[in-house]
Scaffold this active site. Structure first.
Site, PDB file in Angstrom:
ATOM      1  N   ALA A 102     121.198 -26.419  20.637  1.00  0.00           N
ATOM      2  CA  ALA A 102     121.963 -28.022  20.698  1.00  0.00           C
ATOM      3  C   ALA A 102     122.802 -28.562  20.558  1.00  0.00           C
ATOM      4  CB  ALA A 102     120.570 -28.597  19.918  1.00  0.00           C
ATOM      5  N   SER A 103     122.576 -29.844  20.282  1.00  0.00           N
ATOM      6  CA  SER A 103     124.035 -30.949  21.057  1.00  0.00           C
ATOM      7  C   SER A 103     124.947 -30.517  19.506  1.00  0.00           C
ATOM      8  CB  SER A 103     123.704 -31.710  21.231  1.00  0.00           C
ATOM      9  OG  SER A 103     123.011 -32.472  19.995  1.00  0.00           O
ATOM     10  N   LYS A 121     121.902 -21.389  11.322  1.00  0.00           N
ATOM     11  CA  LYS A 121     121.737 -22.390  11.647  1.00  0.00           C
ATOM     12  C   LYS A 121     123.962 -22.101  11.486  1.00  0.00           C
ATOM     13  CE  LYS A 121     119.908 -26.868  12.432  1.00  0.00           C
ATOM     14  NZ  LYS A 121     119.446 -28.205  11.687  1.00  0.00           N
ATOM     15  N   ASP A 255     110.448 -36.516  12.334  1.00  0.00           N
ATOM     16  CA  ASP A 255     110.214 -36.296  13.200  1.00  0.00           C
ATOM     17  C   ASP A 255     109.156 -34.797  13.552  1.00  0.00           C
ATOM     18  OD1 ASP A 255     110.979 -36.402  15.974  1.00  0.00           O
ATOM     19  OD2 ASP A 255     112.830 -34.716  15.934  1.00  0.00           O
TER      20      ASP A 255
END
Length: 372
Positions: A102-103, A121, A255
């Site tokens: 991801a970004s 991560k 989220d």
């Protein structure tokens, strides 16, 4: 890319997007996609902000997916060695292929020396510096093109600053690790709720090592049924716990989309706790009062609590506000609670608040969106 070149690129993209003639959800989506990873991340965060943007914009931005080339495995090893030294004294194996890129970060499955299956991560190299430069330059481009005086749907500069402050928090993995631990502690007595275990000795600002979770996604209905799960029971437990997170704990997953919740061994497992919401004691009390007032159809109390939870730079017309609240509540007053369209109700409330220039506390907005 140097600042001057990047500014020129940003201005060209903004001009080509024809924002000067007005903005639409599709235009905003396409513009952010073309601007690259920094703005895709900003758009993803913005997609949850129904208080800033109308529903159709949030829905369009929720489709944003980071189309980011994965870092090479040699770069992953380099970052891990910078943080931990000899990584093969810690990991017996690291999958070279990433689980996701991801970004902000990239994730790899690995095995610790003791045999535990984990995920690593790893933050992208120089991501903070890159995003900071992009944010500075987009604000400069907005001023050059006078976009804030043309686009009325929101204050672009203010929104970008607010979204970047959220992104910066997500860039510190020590914060995410503390979120995981706090969430686990809050839910330790709830037998059907879980979150990945954190390996505290393997956490830095740039790297987070946590338990590898293999489970069934909430939308994999056939798999859940074949494993003997009761879908209604899962839904009820999920809803009850989410309200518990908000009203009792004042600390909730901000989220909770389908990729962030798995079912494993009879437990609902929350993933990706980088974005969490927190309610003050005052806001928890106001929110409870507002919920009770909505059920009782108490227009005056709903108005009082909504105003108390909001900020506004304009004078409030309380009579008109109460009339609008009454119209929304009357629409559902005679409807069975099972038949109420929750998202339609929520969006009606947000539209009404925007109409009256009332901006809810960011954490309350994230919670309401999460509930929806």
């Amino acid at each position: 890319m140097k600042e001057k070149e990047r500014l020129k690129e940003i201005i060209t993209i903004l001009k080509d997007s024809d924002l000067i003639r007005g903005i639409t959800p599709e235009k905003l989506y396409n513009t952010l996609s073309k601007l690259g990873p920094t703005f895709i991340k900003i758009g993803q965060i913005m997609s949850s902000r129904y208080d800033i943007l109308p529903k159709e914009y949030c829905d369009e931005l929720s489709k944003l997916r980071s189309n980011v080339s994965p870092m090479s495995f040699s770069k992953i090893k380099e970052i891990l060695e910078d943080e931990f030294g000899n990584i093969y004294e810690i990991f017996s194996d690291i999958d070279e292929k990433s689980l996701g890129s991801a970004s902000i970060a990239q994730v790899h499955k690995a095995t610790l020396i003791n045999g535990d299956k984990v995920v690593i991560k790893v933050q992208r190299e120089n991501i903070y510096e890159t995003m900071s430069m992009d944010i500075k330059l987009i604000k400069k481009a907005i001023n050059i093109l006078h976009l804030n005086s043309i686009i009325k749907v929101m204050d672009l500069t203010e929104a970008i600053d607010e979204m970047f402050s959220v992104a910066k928090e997500e860039m510190n993995f020590e914060i995410e690790a503390s979120h995981l631990e706090e969430f686990a502690e809050n839910n330790k007595d709830i037998v059907y709720i879980g979150a990945p275990k954190v390996y505290k000795n393997l956490v830095t600002k740039r790297v987070l090592v946590m338990e590898y979770i293999e489970g069934i996604k909430l939308d994999e209905k056939d798999k859940l049924l074949s494993c003997g799960y009761d879908l209604e029971e899962i839904g009820l437990k999920l809803a009850n716990n989410y309200i518990k997170q908000a009203i009792d704990d004042g600390f909730f997953h901000a989220d909770p989309h389908l990729d962030n919740i798995l079912i494993r061994d009879g437990k609902i497992i929350y993933l990706d706790l980088g974005m969490m919401g927190r309610l003050s004691a005052r806001n928890k009390s106001l929110l409870k009062n507002c919920m009770k007032a909505i059920v009782k159809n108490d227009i005056y109390e709903v108005e009082r609590t909504l105003v108390s939870m909001s900020v506004s730079n304009y004078q409030i017309d309380h009579t008109k506000l109460r009339i609008d609240i009454e119209q929304i509540l009357d629409k559902n007053a005679t409807t069975n609670i099972n038949d109420i369209n929750t998202m339609e109700f929520i969006n009606s409330m947000f539209n009404m608040l925007r109409k009256h220039n009332l901006k809810l506390d960011r954490n309350i907005t994230m919670l309401i969106r999460g509930i929806g």
